[in-house]
Design a protein around this motif. Sequence first.
Motif, PDB file in Angstrom:
ATOM      1  N   GLN A 532      -0.484  -1.233  10.086  1.00 20.98           N
ATOM      2  CA  GLN A 532       0.474   0.370   9.910  1.00 20.98           C
ATOM      3  C   GLN A 532       1.606   0.211  11.513  1.00 20.98           C
ATOM      4  OE1 GLN A 532      -2.113   2.873  11.587  1.00 20.98           O
ATOM      5  NE2 GLN A 532      -2.414   3.283  13.658  1.00 20.98           N
ATOM      6  N   HIS A 552       1.999   2.611   6.663  1.00 20.16           N
ATOM      7  CA  HIS A 552       0.563   2.381   6.056  1.00 20.16           C
ATOM      8  C   HIS A 552       1.001   1.264   5.394  1.00 20.16           C
ATOM      9  CE1 HIS A 552      -2.157   4.582   8.204  1.00 20.16           C
ATOM     10  NE2 HIS A 552      -1.681   5.556   7.689  1.00 20.16           N
ATOM     11  N   TYR A 738      -5.234   6.010  14.137  1.00 27.36           N
ATOM     12  CA  TYR A 738      -5.507   6.008  13.377  1.00 27.36           C
ATOM     13  C   TYR A 738      -6.938   6.510  12.398  1.00 27.36           C
ATOM     14  CZ  TYR A 738      -6.101   2.556   9.105  1.00 27.36           C
ATOM     15  OH  TYR A 738      -6.276   1.619   7.813  1.00 27.36           O
TER      16      TYR A 738
END
Length: 827
Positions: A532, A552, A738
């Motif tokens: 990411q 992503h 995340y």
Amino acid sequence: MTKRKGNRGWRWLALWWHHFSLFWSTIDAQSRYSIPEELKQGSVVGNLARDLGLGLSDIFDRKMRLASDAGEQYFSVDVGKGELIVKDRIDREALCGQSASCVLPLQIVVENPLQSHRIEVEITDINDNSPSFPTQEINLKIPESVLVGKRFPLESAEDSDVGSNSLKSYSLSKNDYFSLKFKQTKNGQAVPELMLEKPLDREKNALHGLLLSALDGGNPARSGTCKISITVLDNNDNFPVFSENEYKISLKENSTKGTFVIKLTATDADDGLNGEVTYLFGSRTPESVLSTFEINDESGEMLLKGPLDYEISKSYLIDITAKDKGTPEMEGHCRVQVDIEDINDNAPEILLTSKPSPVREDAPRGTVVALISARDSDSGDNGKVVLHLSKTFPFILKPSFSNNYELLTNDPLDREKISQFDIELKAFDSGNPRLSGSTIIAVSITDVNDNPPVFTQSFYNVYLKENGVPGSILYSVSASDLDSGENAKISYSILDSKVQDVSVSSYVYINSDNGSIYSMHSFDYEKLKVFQIQVQAKDQGAHSLSSNATVHVFILDQNDNTPAVIYPTSAALGSLSHQRMPRSAKAGHLVTKVTAVDADSGHNAWISYRLAEATDASLFTVNQYTGEVRTKRAVYEQDDSSQRLLIEIKDDGQPGQSATATVSILLEDGLHEPILDLRHKMSEPSKKTGRITLYLILSLASVSVLSLVTFLILAVKCIRGSRSSGSCCMRRSDCDDYKNPNRNLQIQLNTDGPIKYVEVLGGDMMSQSQSFRSCMSPMSEYSDFTLIKPSSTTDFKEVISVLDASLPDSTWTFESQQVNLLLHTGL
């Protein structure tokens, strides 16, 4: 305008200094000055800086200026000294006429902050005008039969000055027949008249010449003269006589053409033509009267001929003459005063004293935007003006003085909603009917940096094929800013983070101008499947604002790996597999099983098996999906003892990748089947078999305990997460933002082929799974159990050492090849 020379000039100068020395005494609270008219240019009126409480630096820095209501600018401000000075010649008579008071209103405007001050300058009169008569000569015709004491009206002199400088007296040159008398009118004015003191005798003197002088009260006095010529007439000795010497009437200014004004009647005692009277305006009647009124010469009716306007003329004085038709003609005189009544026929006007400047959207309440004034030419209630906003705006009007207003901010401003206001102002007077005027003021709102950039999405999913060309574009993110100018210019950057312990900047870079993200090198799906990127968008405002978005990047697998054969041969070792088979084998007999793996994923890792070549293709067959090599029929006596098979292993990718395995089979008589032998050996108790079985039991117990602990941890996290965030499936990590997917526990059991294993997978789906495998080979006489971690190379070496210590030499050749291949392929 002419002025006398010599001593008179000195006297005028002395009078000017006298007035100038007194003007300070007329300042009313530092807002009123008084000066004489006709001051020369550059004369100082007063010190504005001192009287308004401003320093000399404020005069320049705050840009003090003069905004006058008068049409012509007579004054200016000396910004160096802060003084109000005369800019142009001032003629009081031209400005105010005969008005007793002559005051010029001035407005002083200073900026930063915006303010206004009202001052008044009174213009005092000086004796700069001499009395004057409408004509330089008056001609009179007087019959000789006129009785002593008869008065003859004369034209009055006029003086433009006022007060003591105005007209004061008349004088008549010395003669034996006439004297000067005065008659007071209703408005208090003295009209000169010539009175006969001695009977006239035409035969002795038919013409008389007199000089009429008019003097004002100035010092020194001024005078004007008019010559009077008198012609003595004979016979017709009666004058027409009006019922009144002076008439006074009123008319509304909206009276239409043809409106009846007055009917005048004069009588004459004579008979015949000497008694017939005709009416007409006086010989010196101005054009403004002749264009506005008319009189019927027979009936004496006066009618309105043209439009009236109170703002141009408030009153008319009209001289009317009545003449008979005798010889000589006899005249009678009267005066008609017509006063005009004001009506509300002028709409209010709105004037911008100071044009509005752009306003910052964060301007505080009460900020002055503009200075506005309103006026109406009508009088009384018709001229009283009220100003207000026509609609609801974030502004208000604050009255200051004498129909002057300040436009102020009243509510918060937001340029992103409204960048310009068209403010409509309406002014209403107090007349009946009520009249109004309007104007629109455009106020622009300037931007401040109060909006951060906003991405089109909070996160982006990018799918990228592996083995791409370095420098190719991955994706373009976009953000917008509601501000304008520099506040809306956006630059993009990538926040530093780690991908496999390496800075993300070594993987990608971003174009700071357009948000395009480029790869720094080619990606390998087998090494990196997902990562990411944190992208930041920052504006260029003085106090810059920013926002972040997450990208992503998912690496898509390509078919770039060929299948790797792990049994019965190893391409890495380059050996050939030799198998033995009894001649007594029937159709369907399992000879061996070819096993291969592919490092790719998905369709690219689906493997199929095909018999490419064989010594006898009718004897053997290969299962397409399992790789099992079986006999298609029973072995015949004439079949060769040595058989060779070439097996092609191919994946399902596009384009497909393939490998081959060679199996050499030796047909022997009296050979036991390996499966029965394997079962026999497995049934024999031994210490090594018991040890491996113990390992298997302990491993399965450990996996069960691990599974139970994992489920308990997930349950606790789910309960805690549901209390805080309402979801037990997704929870933000404390160390980064995340979102981790659900953790999974997978148990896979493979019972096909020569390698028997059970696989337990635990951990994140996006990370490398921890794998526990039990590997058992049918070619060994032992039931082998091994714990391995495919993600760790060190673990494979430990596994090799365990196998080396536990397996016999005949088996280790195969197993060591298998483990080495797993190590090379990353499985």
